[in-house]
Motif scaffolding. Structure first.
Motif, PDB file in Angstrom:
ATOM      1  N   GLY A  67      19.903  58.590  48.733  1.00 23.25           N
ATOM      2  CA  GLY A  67      19.070  59.690  49.247  1.00 23.25           C
ATOM      3  C   GLY A  67      17.951  59.184  50.131  1.00 23.25           C
ATOM      4  O   GLY A  67      17.712  59.715  51.228  1.00 23.25           O
ATOM      5  N   GLY A  68      17.256  58.146  49.669  1.00 23.74           N
ATOM      6  CA  GLY A  68      16.167  57.577  50.459  1.00 23.74           C
ATOM      7  C   GLY A  68      16.661  56.966  51.749  1.00 23.74           C
ATOM      8  O   GLY A  68      16.005  57.056  52.793  1.00 23.74           O
ATOM      9  N   LEU A  69      17.855  56.336  51.694  1.00 24.63           N
ATOM     10  CA  LEU A  69      18.447  55.738  52.897  1.00 24.63           C
ATOM     11  C   LEU A  69      18.720  56.798  53.957  1.00 24.63           C
ATOM     12  O   LEU A  69      18.345  56.642  55.124  1.00 24.63           O
ATOM     13  N   VAL A  70      19.357  57.902  53.552  1.00 23.22           N
ATOM     14  CA  VAL A  70      19.686  58.964  54.513  1.00 23.22           C
ATOM     15  C   VAL A  70      18.412  59.556  55.100  1.00 23.22           C
ATOM     16  O   VAL A  70      18.312  59.787  56.315  1.00 23.22           O
ATOM     17  N   ASP A  71      17.417  59.790  54.264  1.00 20.59           N
ATOM     18  CA  ASP A  71      16.145  60.342  54.759  1.00 20.59           C
ATOM     19  C   ASP A  71      15.483  59.387  55.739  1.00 20.59           C
ATOM     20  O   ASP A  71      14.949  59.805  56.779  1.00 20.59           O
ATOM     21  N   TRP A  72      15.509  58.076  55.408  1.00 16.79           N
ATOM     22  CA  TRP A  72      14.870  57.089  56.289  1.00 16.79           C
ATOM     23  C   TRP A  72      15.584  57.020  57.634  1.00 16.79           C
ATOM     24  O   TRP A  72      14.939  56.989  58.690  1.00 16.79           O
ATOM     25  N   VAL A  73      16.923  57.014  57.599  1.00 17.20           N
ATOM     26  CA  VAL A  73      17.690  56.978  58.853  1.00 17.20           C
ATOM     27  C   VAL A  73      17.380  58.214  59.692  1.00 17.20           C
ATOM     28  O   VAL A  73      17.106  58.115  60.896  1.00 17.20           O
ATOM     29  N   ASN A  74      17.403  59.389  59.072  1.00 14.21           N
ATOM     30  CA  ASN A  74      17.145  60.620  59.827  1.00 14.21           C
ATOM     31  C   ASN A  74      15.733  60.642  60.410  1.00 14.21           C
ATOM     32  O   ASN A  74      15.512  61.197  61.493  1.00 14.21           O
ATOM     33  N   SER A  75      14.786  60.013  59.721  1.00 11.21           N
ATOM     34  CA  SER A  75      13.408  59.992  60.228  1.00 11.21           C
ATOM     35  C   SER A  75      13.274  59.136  61.481  1.00 11.21           C
ATOM     36  O   SER A  75      12.296  59.267  62.224  1.00 11.21           O
ATOM     37  N   LYS A  76      14.244  58.251  61.706  1.00  8.96           N
ATOM     38  CA  LYS A  76      14.199  57.369  62.875  1.00  8.96           C
ATOM     39  C   LYS A  76      14.970  57.928  64.072  1.00  8.96           C
ATOM     40  O   LYS A  76      15.020  57.301  65.134  1.00  8.96           O
ATOM     41  N   LEU A  77      15.568  59.104  63.908  1.00 11.91           N
ATOM     42  CA  LEU A  77      16.391  59.668  64.979  1.00 11.91           C
ATOM     43  C   LEU A  77      15.550  60.556  65.885  1.00 11.91           C
ATOM     44  O   LEU A  77      14.643  61.246  65.428  1.00 11.91           O
ATOM     45  N   PRO A  78      15.868  60.568  67.190  1.00 10.53           N
ATOM     46  CA  PRO A  78      15.106  61.404  68.129  1.00 10.53           C
ATOM     47  C   PRO A  78      15.428  62.884  67.949  1.00 10.53           C
ATOM     48  O   PRO A  78      16.360  63.254  67.241  1.00 10.53           O
TER      49      PRO A  78
ATOM     50  N   PRO B 279      28.162  47.105  54.978  1.00  8.13           N
ATOM     51  CA  PRO B 279      27.951  48.356  55.721  1.00  8.13           C
ATOM     52  C   PRO B 279      26.694  48.240  56.587  1.00  8.13           C
ATOM     53  O   PRO B 279      25.694  47.647  56.163  1.00  8.13           O
ATOM     54  N   MET B 280      26.768  48.803  57.794  1.00  6.04           N
ATOM     55  CA  MET B 280      25.644  48.684  58.711  1.00  6.04           C
ATOM     56  C   MET B 280      25.431  49.988  59.483  1.00  6.04           C
ATOM     57  O   MET B 280      26.396  50.651  59.874  1.00  6.04           O
ATOM     58  N   ILE B 281      24.174  50.341  59.671  1.00 10.00           N
ATOM     59  CA  ILE B 281      23.793  51.490  60.496  1.00 10.00           C
ATOM     60  C   ILE B 281      22.920  50.946  61.613  1.00 10.00           C
ATOM     61  O   ILE B 281      21.892  50.309  61.355  1.00 10.00           O
ATOM     62  N   GLU B 282      23.328  51.176  62.860  1.00 11.23           N
ATOM     63  CA  GLU B 282      22.571  50.693  64.014  1.00 11.23           C
ATOM     64  C   GLU B 282      22.163  51.887  64.868  1.00 11.23           C
ATOM     65  O   GLU B 282      23.009  52.676  65.300  1.00 11.23           O
ATOM     66  N   ILE B 283      20.862  52.027  65.084  1.00  7.91           N
ATOM     67  CA  ILE B 283      20.320  53.178  65.807  1.00  7.91           C
ATOM     68  C   ILE B 283      19.830  52.727  67.172  1.00  7.91           C
ATOM     69  O   ILE B 283      18.930  51.877  67.276  1.00  7.91           O
ATOM     70  N   PHE B 284      20.439  53.271  68.208  1.00  9.66           N
ATOM     71  CA  PHE B 284      20.034  53.023  69.588  1.00  9.66           C
ATOM     72  C   PHE B 284      19.393  54.301  70.138  1.00  9.66           C
ATOM     73  O   PHE B 284      19.438  55.354  69.508  1.00  9.66           O
ATOM     74  N   THR B 285      18.825  54.222  71.313  1.00 12.04           N
ATOM     75  CA  THR B 285      18.182  55.413  71.873  1.00 12.04           C
ATOM     76  C   THR B 285      19.193  56.482  72.277  1.00 12.04           C
ATOM     77  O   THR B 285      18.842  57.659  72.381  1.00 12.04           O
TER      78      THR B 285
END
Length: 482
Positions: free
Chosen positions: A267-278, A318-324
């Motif tokens: 849950g915390g992972l998904v919230d953290w990832v979503n907080s970093k999205l534009p 497993p890896m999640i990579e966030i680009f612009t």
């Protein structure tokens, strides 16, 4: 991961072996990268045949006398060309087994390098397309010994979920290493009134095994570990999240590695990832509220899929990579079904993990959840997702908003195919009208949708539902596999 004390104990146990074997080899110094690759193949295959969980290649021990003398070889930092030797070796092994490299000082004057190599499962390990085996102290091609090769193919393997992560434990150790409360909270069932009730439930679930004491399975560790660092090998499957500053990997803005079991941190992972999205200004206008670029439910489903469907037997995590301009979610291993069939076919590599993740509420009851991902991807007017399988990894990419005019031909075809799949699994058919709705094409521009459909038919990804129907106006289309 093993600490220095544990590594010293391991060396002292290995040198007690009367001779080198099919799963243990000693060397003083480095000769060539190719020789190490052959030994990794041979020792993994040998460990499998002899029912050993690991094979060992030790640098710094004399092979005849087993005297610990030390080595000048630095296995972690050695290069092959400009590439780390560890990475070079991993890319040339098939399957890409998850070996671990350690370097440590045995004492003030003696340095040791050791490769800890998991026994292969189901099939021999190749190096540069050739399988090897140890025969006494000599490394030979496995094909010269068909009876040994047959043993590997016939070997009944224990699934990752049933393997032991930690044993010789007491009931108090179980609640020390695992968050037992999380299991009961997530399943919304009462917490037992005593510790034995907790242990009994974990045994019933296959999370704990009764032996001379108790043992924690890797399923329990990967889901409920308070600290994955307490579990060697399982720790290496921690999920990584990297946020980049641009459209490439040149500059990293933030990097995060999970330290808790998947069930505790999801849950915390998904919230953290979503907080970093534009923000997605386009869909924000349509929904009249501030909205992230990517649908949160799609991100959640893809992260859950990456965890559930990874191949635990091969190197990687497993890896999640966030680009612009995109988010890439990847895992180790190649899928059991072709990527074009992700939306309608469901075969899980890790059945028990998948079942428990569903019951805990982290992923779909049935299927891969990709129909939900595509539905929200279309709702948010995003380009089609892209699925790439390469170098023993599976990567799914969500792209940021683009107008139809900015999509290239391949993207339009992929979007059309995914739309046809979504309609088909929803018991509907794709039409010119439905594709216009997907792309927000105005009715008088129906010919634009017609051209995209025609290109997708030519690419052999969709076909006419009724080839005898001569009316283009009422034509409907289905995926090529339907």
């Amino acid at each position: 991961m093993m600490n220095r004390g544990q590594l010293i104990e391991l060396i002292e146990e290995l040198v007690k072996q009367p001779n080198e074997s099919e799963w243990v080899e000693f060397k003083l110094n480095f000769h060539s990268p190719e020789e190490i690759g052959e030994r990794l193949s041979a020792l993994s295959n040998g460990a499998c045949i002899h029912n050993q969980p690991f094979g060992y290649l030790v640098f710094g021990v004399e092979d005849k006398t087993h005297v610990v003398k030390g080595t000048t070889f630095k296995a972690k930092s050695h290069k092959k060309g400009g590439e780390d030797l560890e990475h070079w070796l991993a890319n040339r092994l098939n399957p890409r087994i998850d070996f671990i490299v350690y370097e440590f000082d045995y004492d003030a004057q003696i340095h040791i390098s050791i490769y800890v190599i998991p026994a292969t499962r189901n099939r021999p390990v190749d190096f540069l397309n050739i399988s090897y085996i140890r025969v006494g102290s000599i490394t030979r091609k496995l094909t010269e010994f068909p009876e040994k090769e047959a043993k590997i193919w016939r070997k009944e393997t224990v699934s990752f979920e049933k393997e032991i992560a930690k044993d010789n434990l007491t009931s108090s150790d179980i609640v020390k290493f695992l968050s037992t409360e999380a299991y009961f909270d997530l399943l919304q069932i009462p917490y037992p009134s005593n510790q034995q009730g907790v242990i009994d439930k974990f045994v019933e679930e296959g999370l704990v095994v009764r032996k001379s004491g108790y043992a924690i399975t890797k399923l329990a560790a990967i889901l409920f570990a308070k600290n994955l660092g307490d579990f060697e090998n399982v720790e290496r499957k921690s999920i990584r999240v990297i946020v980049y500053k641009g459209k490439n990997k040149v500059e990293t803005e933030r990097e995060q590695t999970g330290i808790r079991g998947y069930a505790l941190g999801f849950g915390g992972l998904v919230d953290w990832v979503n907080s970093k999205l534009p923000a997605n200004e386009e869909i924000g206008k349509a929904l009249r509220k501030d909205t992230r670029m990517y649908p949160e439910i799609a991100v959640r489903e893809l992260i859950a899929n990456a965890l559930v469907h990874q191949d635990f037997s091969v190197k990687g995590f497993p890896m999640i990579e966030i680009f612009t301009d995109r988010i890439e979610i990847s895992n180790s291993g190649t899928p059991l079904v072709t990527p074009e069939r992700f939306i309608d076919a469901y075969i899980s590599r890790n059945e028990k993990l998948a079942d428990l993740m569903r019951r805990l509420g982290f992923c779909e009851e049935k299927g891969s959840g990709l129909d939900k991902v595509i539905f929200y991807n279309e709702l948010y007017q995003l380009p089609p997702i892209n699925i790439i399988v390469s170098e023993n990894r599976t990567r799914i990419t969500l792209f940021s908003y683009k107008s139809l005019n900015d999509l290239d031909k391949k993207e339009k075809i992929r979007a059309c195919y995914q739309h046809a799949c979504l309609k088909y699994v929803s018991n509907e058919k794709m039409t010119n009208q439905s594709l216009r709705d997907r792309f927000k094409i105005e009715d008088h521009n129906y010919s634009i949708a017609s051209r995209i459909i025609r290109d997708t038919i030519e690419a052999e990804l969709v076909k006419e539902d009724d080839p005898d129907n001569k009316s283009r106006k009422y034509a409907s289309y289905i995926p090529y596999w339907a």
